[in-house]
Write a protein that holds these residues in place. Structure first.
Motif, PDB file in Angstrom:
ATOM      1  N   ASN A   1     -11.906   7.291  -7.690  1.00 60.06           N
ATOM      2  CA  ASN A   1     -10.962   8.155  -6.975  1.00 60.06           C
ATOM      3  C   ASN A   1     -10.708   9.409  -7.805  1.00 60.06           C
ATOM      4  O   ASN A   1      -9.904   9.407  -8.720  1.00 60.06           O
TER       5      ASN A   1
ATOM      6  N   GLY B   1      -1.995   3.950  -9.922  1.00 57.58           N
ATOM      7  CA  GLY B   1      -3.278   4.545 -10.283  1.00 57.58           C
ATOM      8  C   GLY B   1      -3.220   6.033 -10.572  1.00 57.58           C
ATOM      9  O   GLY B   1      -3.867   6.512 -11.504  1.00 57.58           O
ATOM     10  N   TYR B   2      -2.458   6.776  -9.777  1.00 57.23           N
ATOM     11  CA  TYR B   2      -2.499   8.233  -9.964  1.00 57.23           C
ATOM     12  C   TYR B   2      -1.846   8.681 -11.259  1.00 57.23           C
ATOM     13  O   TYR B   2      -2.038   9.829 -11.688  1.00 57.23           O
TER      14      TYR B   2
ATOM     15  N   CYS C   1      -3.981   1.516  -6.430  1.00 61.80           N
ATOM     16  CA  CYS C   1      -3.998   2.881  -5.900  1.00 61.80           C
ATOM     17  C   CYS C   1      -3.158   2.918  -4.636  1.00 61.80           C
ATOM     18  O   CYS C   1      -3.278   2.030  -3.780  1.00 61.80           O
ATOM     19  N   VAL C   2      -2.349   3.939  -4.503  1.00 64.43           N
ATOM     20  CA  VAL C   2      -1.476   4.042  -3.326  1.00 64.43           C
ATOM     21  C   VAL C   2      -2.267   4.255  -2.035  1.00 64.43           C
ATOM     22  O   VAL C   2      -1.721   4.149  -0.950  1.00 64.43           O
TER      23      VAL C   2
HETATM   24 MO    MO Z   1      -5.011   6.500  -6.612  1.00 63.26          MO
END
Ligand code: MO
Ligand code: MTE
Length: 239
Positions: A78, A205-206, A124-125
């Motif tokens: 990503n 995740g971000y 991850c969203v």
């Molecule tokens: Mo993400």
């Protein structure tokens, strides 16, 4: 993830406590700095000084057994833009800002530091997750080497692809926040953030920047708090 008594409040709990939940503009992203400052001021662990956080590590969160590790392709790539090209001969990780001993570390320098391994879930969203094993150097150890000043309250991470992130100091100094250079026992792939990426079981995740080139300790957040945060994502990004 089970809560432990010393775990910081999630931002949602915090907002509930302060009666601010449900106000739509809070999640619109336009006042993320204000909110970040509120979080910084109101939570006990976030308020702790760098000295206290280094002296007494926060309680680790439970990890997964190695039998739970998922295959390499379970972690989707990503990346917001293109994968950067990094020359290992010239690559240096800078640790600077509110420190008295700024550092410039090569990958080998980082690999010489004590290594830690952990099996955690990456979330991850965008709706996927993977159980991953990361090996790397605890960030707290490298920040300690740089001798942080007592004015340090937040950490900015810069990446070679232009991505940027900011974290609260308590999360950056969490014992399971790693500068990772291996995944599932293999050298990190370029797509997954080689030579160095953040990995932590306490953040979405971000928040986990790939291709990290700079760790900058600061006393205050800027209006820009992170690549996705500046487009409306939540700043704390806790798991
Ligand atoms: Mo993400
Ligand atoms: N430098 C950089 N770091 C990044 C991103 C990115 O685009 N650039 N994407 C983030 C997001 S949204 C996620 S979910 C994870 C994904 O990590 P992976 O590509 O190794 O699976 O990286 C994070 N770190």
């Amino acid at each position: 993830m089970a809560s432990s008594p010393q775990r910081p409040f999630t931002r949602r709990q915090l907002l509930q406590r302060s009666g601010l939940v449900g106000m739509g503009w809070l999640t619109s992203g336009c006042s993320s700095t204000w909110l970040a400052n509120q979080v910084g001021q109101r939570t006990e662990p976030l308020n702790q000084t760098v000295e206290a956080l280094l002296l007494k590590p926060q309680t680790p969160v439970p990890e997964f057994p190695t039998s739970a590790i998922e295959p390499l392709d379970a972690l989707l790539i990503n990346t917001f833009d293109t994968t950067p090209e990094i020359d290992l001969q010239t690559y240096r990780l800078t640790i600077d800002g509110e420190v008295t001993n700024p550092l410039q570390l090569s990958l080998v320098d980082i690999q010489k530091r004590p290594r830690q391994s952990m099996v955690i879930r990456h979330v991850c969203v965008e709706g996927w997750a993977a159980i991953v094993q990361w090996n790397g150097a605890p960030l707290r150890e490298l920040i300690a080497l740089a001798k942080p000043k007592s004015t340090a309250r937040f950490v900015y991470f810069e990446s070679a692809d232009g991505y940027y992130e900011s974290w609260d100091l308590a999360s950056a100094l969490h014992p399971q926040t790693l500068l990772a250079y291996q995944r599932n026992g293999q050298p990190l792939s370029i797509e997954n953030g080689a030579p160095i990426r953040l990995a932590a079981p306490i953040k979405l995740g971000y928040k986990q920047s790939k291709w990290v080139t700079r760790v900058q300790l600061v006393s205050q957040l800027l209006p820009q708090t992170g690549y996705w945060e500046d487009q409306g994502y939540e700043w704390f990004g806790g798991l």
